[in-house]
Design an enzyme around this catalytic site. Structure first.
Site, PDB file in Angstrom:
ATOM      1  N   LYS A  67       2.146   2.192  -5.147  1.00 22.01           N
ATOM      2  CA  LYS A  67       2.834   1.679  -6.352  1.00 22.01           C
ATOM      3  C   LYS A  67       2.045   1.977  -7.620  1.00 22.01           C
ATOM      4  CE  LYS A  67       2.878  -2.376  -4.411  1.00 22.01           C
ATOM      5  NZ  LYS A  67       2.599  -2.069  -2.995  1.00 22.01           N
ATOM      6  N   GLN A  91       2.335  -5.938  -3.236  1.00 19.84           N
ATOM      7  CA  GLN A  91       2.632  -6.014  -1.799  1.00 19.84           C
ATOM      8  C   GLN A  91       3.935  -5.229  -1.509  1.00 19.84           C
ATOM      9  OE1 GLN A  91       1.802  -9.414  -3.335  1.00 19.84           O
ATOM     10  NE2 GLN A  91      -0.199  -8.512  -3.130  1.00 19.84           N
ATOM     11  N   GLY A  96      -4.130  -4.222  -4.646  1.00 18.26           N
ATOM     12  CA  GLY A  96      -5.131  -3.232  -5.063  1.00 18.26           C
ATOM     13  C   GLY A  96      -4.380  -1.967  -5.419  1.00 18.26           C
ATOM     14  N   HIS A  97      -4.042  -1.831  -6.680  1.00 16.80           N
ATOM     15  CA  HIS A  97      -3.254  -0.669  -7.112  1.00 16.80           C
ATOM     16  C   HIS A  97      -4.192   0.426  -7.605  1.00 16.80           C
ATOM     17  CE1 HIS A  97       0.552  -3.350  -7.636  1.00 16.80           C
ATOM     18  NE2 HIS A  97       0.094  -3.296  -6.426  1.00 16.80           N
ATOM     19  N   ASP A 124       0.809  -1.227   0.000  1.00 14.30           N
ATOM     20  CA  ASP A 124       0.000   0.000   0.000  1.00 14.30           C
ATOM     21  C   ASP A 124       0.837   1.269   0.000  1.00 14.30           C
ATOM     22  OD1 ASP A 124      -2.294  -1.670   0.250  1.00 14.30           O
ATOM     23  OD2 ASP A 124      -1.890  -1.828   2.387  1.00 14.30           O
TER      24      ASP A 124
HETATM   25  P1  IMP Z   1      -2.449 -12.847   1.528  1.00 11.85           P
HETATM   26  O1  IMP Z   1      -1.503 -12.302   0.525  1.00 11.85           O
HETATM   27  O2  IMP Z   1      -3.898 -12.602   1.192  1.00 11.85           O
HETATM   28  O3  IMP Z   1      -2.179 -14.291   1.850  1.00 11.85           O
HETATM   29  O4  IMP Z   1      -2.222 -12.060   2.907  1.00 11.85           O
HETATM   30  C1  IMP Z   1      -1.032 -12.201   3.689  1.00 11.85           C
HETATM   31  C2  IMP Z   1      -0.660 -10.888   4.362  1.00 11.85           C
HETATM   32  O5  IMP Z   1      -0.265  -9.947   3.366  1.00 11.85           O
HETATM   33  C3  IMP Z   1      -1.802 -10.219   5.116  1.00 11.85           C
HETATM   34  O6  IMP Z   1      -1.256  -9.516   6.225  1.00 11.85           O
HETATM   35  C4  IMP Z   1      -2.362  -9.223   4.127  1.00 11.85           C
HETATM   36  O7  IMP Z   1      -3.023  -8.154   4.757  1.00 11.85           O
HETATM   37  C5  IMP Z   1      -1.089  -8.776   3.454  1.00 11.85           C
HETATM   38  N1  IMP Z   1      -1.282  -8.305   2.076  1.00 11.85           N
HETATM   39  C6  IMP Z   1      -1.469  -9.048   0.981  1.00 11.85           C
HETATM   40  N2  IMP Z   1      -1.579  -8.286  -0.107  1.00 11.85           N
HETATM   41  C7  IMP Z   1      -1.439  -7.022   0.296  1.00 11.85           C
HETATM   42  C8  IMP Z   1      -1.417  -5.774  -0.379  1.00 11.85           C
HETATM   43  O8  IMP Z   1      -1.527  -5.682  -1.611  1.00 11.85           O
HETATM   44  N3  IMP Z   1      -1.238  -4.668   0.402  1.00 11.85           N
HETATM   45  C9  IMP Z   1      -1.061  -4.757   1.744  1.00 11.85           C
HETATM   46  N4  IMP Z   1      -1.048  -5.900   2.415  1.00 11.85           N
HETATM   47  C10 IMP Z   1      -1.245  -7.028   1.703  1.00 11.85           C
END
Ligand code: IMP
Length: 429
Positions: free
Chosen positions: A16, A223, A40-41, A13
């Site tokens: 990007k 991420q 979520g870009h 977040d």
């Molecule tokens: P997952 O990727 O859904 O398995 O989530 C694993 C961890 O990564 C969790 O803490 C999510 O909140 C975090 N996470 C996954 N994708 C994002 C992102 O795009 N932005 C921020 N946190 C993320």
């Protein structure tokens, strides 16, 4: 523009989408290399806000080829929906986007297992996005994943039967959850076959040709470094590698094709989901410090994918130095400086203290990380607005001093500064 990998270097977040969209006109190709609809870009152009989950943030630009690489995981329902939304806004997605036929598919049993596991963990949950990301990457490593290329191949039905046998055993016997119906899985595969298969390509081959023709590639990460499965705050991480190196295997290009690594970080820090966060000031419900809530509210810190409130705190240079090191970051893009406008004082975490010792780097163990107490440098804030500034020399003196100090303690030059959500709110340094 040189061939550049643009990655998040905090917990995701960082903004990007905006930075990649901004750089995209200078690139011939924008390519996503890992993650999936957990991302979520957000792109804001004038009054229009676009949130992209799978599709590269270069998609709004007419002459930019967008690629989704083999390292990503694809949810057909969401990707088809994402394409339809863009197409209804007049973006000819099909003309601009190609997808690796090696992408792993996220199927209903992956989402069901993600949800069942999180529910079973209770308080100890990871706080995943619930999009089935972890189980899909597990299947890839376990060599039972279904790739886009597989959706019209003989043998698919048998593979699905085997996978469902395994998943439904886990779901019902271990997690006491509902089984997944084969019909929902077949519907997802049919959607992939009818809508996505014709968009598949040998993405590695395309990139090789583009590089040989001297074209410019922008590699778009998802991420952030601290969510990397190897280098992040394990086990509170996502299931892919998010570091710059992942661009190479997630697209099938060699290291010689990369010139620069742009690390994107907010002027403060946020995190969604569980796990250690030493500079946290506000957890979305409880206040540890009013500044945390101020930043969260002013920065609209709610997840663009899940809507969850983001945990918010001061800029952590220990985290950023770690990210700079593991990704070979050559320049920083600092976002959301304007969110700090109006604070009487601002802080930068320069190191941690744990058990009376000063730490300059992050510990590998989550329990030790959770015990780290930030060592701050406190600086004067500024009352003037920096919103929308496009010239770094126009910054108030205190904001400039903050940025200079942030740069010095991060071991990396700041090359871009974002001062608002719009594409136009940017200073090139
Ligand atoms: P997952 O990727 O859904 O398995 O989530 C694993 C961890 O990564 C969790 O803490 C999510 O909140 C975090 N996470 C996954 N994708 C994002 C992102 O795009 N932005 C921020 N946190 C993320």
């Amino acid at each position: 523009m040189a061939n550049t990998i643009a990655i998040g270097i905090q917990w995701g977040d960082e903004g990007k989408g905006k930075i990649v969209d901004l750089l995209a006109p200078g690139a011939d190709v924008v390519a996503r290399f890992q993650g999936g609809p957990n991302a979520g870009h957000t792109l804001i152009i004038g009054e229009t806000k676009t949130v992209l989950n799978h599709i590269p943030s270069g998609i709004l630009h007419e002459n930019t080829l967008c690629l989704i690489g083999n390292g990503t995981v694809v949810d057909a329902h969401r990707l088809v929906e994402e394409m339809a939304t863009l197409e209804s806004a007049g973006i000819p997605v099909k003309e601009r986007l190609q997808i690796s036929d090696r992408c792993q598919l996220i199927l209903p049993y992956h989402r069901a297992l993600d949800a069942a596991r999180e529910a079973a963990k209770g308080e100890a949950k990871i706080g995943t996005t619930g999009r089935g990301i972890g189980p899909t990457y597990e299947d890839k490593a376990a060599r039972r994943g279904i790739r886009l290329i597989d959706v019209d191949k003989a043998g698919l039905d048998k593979k699905i039967d085997e996978n469902l046998h395994y998943y439904n055993f886990l779901l019902t016997q271990y997690y006491h959850a509902a089984p997944v119906e084969k019909s929902t899985v077949m519907a997802a595969l049919e959607l992939a076959r009818t809508h996505l298969l014709s968009m598949t390509a040998d993405v590695t081959g395309i990139l090789s040709e583009q590089c040989q023709a001297g074209k410019t590639i922008l590699f778009e990460g998802a991420q952030g470094a601290m969510l990397d499965v190897d280098h992040g705050t394990y086990p509170y991480v996502t299931s892919s590698n998010t570091v710059a190196g992942a661009a190479l295997c997630g697209l099938g290009v060699g290291p010689g094709q990369v010139d620069e690594v742009l690390g994107i970080a907010k002027a403060y820090t946020t995190r969604v989901g569980s796990g250690p966060f030493p500079t946290e000031l506000y957890n979305g419900k409880e206040l540890m410090d009013a500044a945390g809530k101020y930043m969260a509210e002013k920065g609209h810190e709610f997840g663009s994918t899940t809507g969850r409130p983001r945990r918010t705190g001061w800029y952590d240079a220990v985290v950023v130095r770690h990210a700079v090191r593991i990704s070979g970051v050559t320049g920083l893009a600092i976002t959301k400086l304007d969110v700090l406008d109006g604070l009487k004082e601002v802080k930068l975490c320069v190191a941690y203290e744990r058990n009376g010792a000063r730490l300059e780097t992050i510990p590998s163990c989550e329990d030790e990380f959770a015990e780290c107490v930030p060592i701050y440098e406190t600086m004067a804030g500024w009352s003037e607005s920096t919103y929308g500034l496009t010239d770094v020399n126009a910054l108030p003196a205190a904001a400039k001093a903050f940025l200079d100090r942030l740069e010095a303690i991060s071991n990396c030059p700041v090359v871009m500064l974002s001062t608002g959500p719009d594409r136009a709110h940017i200073c090139h340094i």
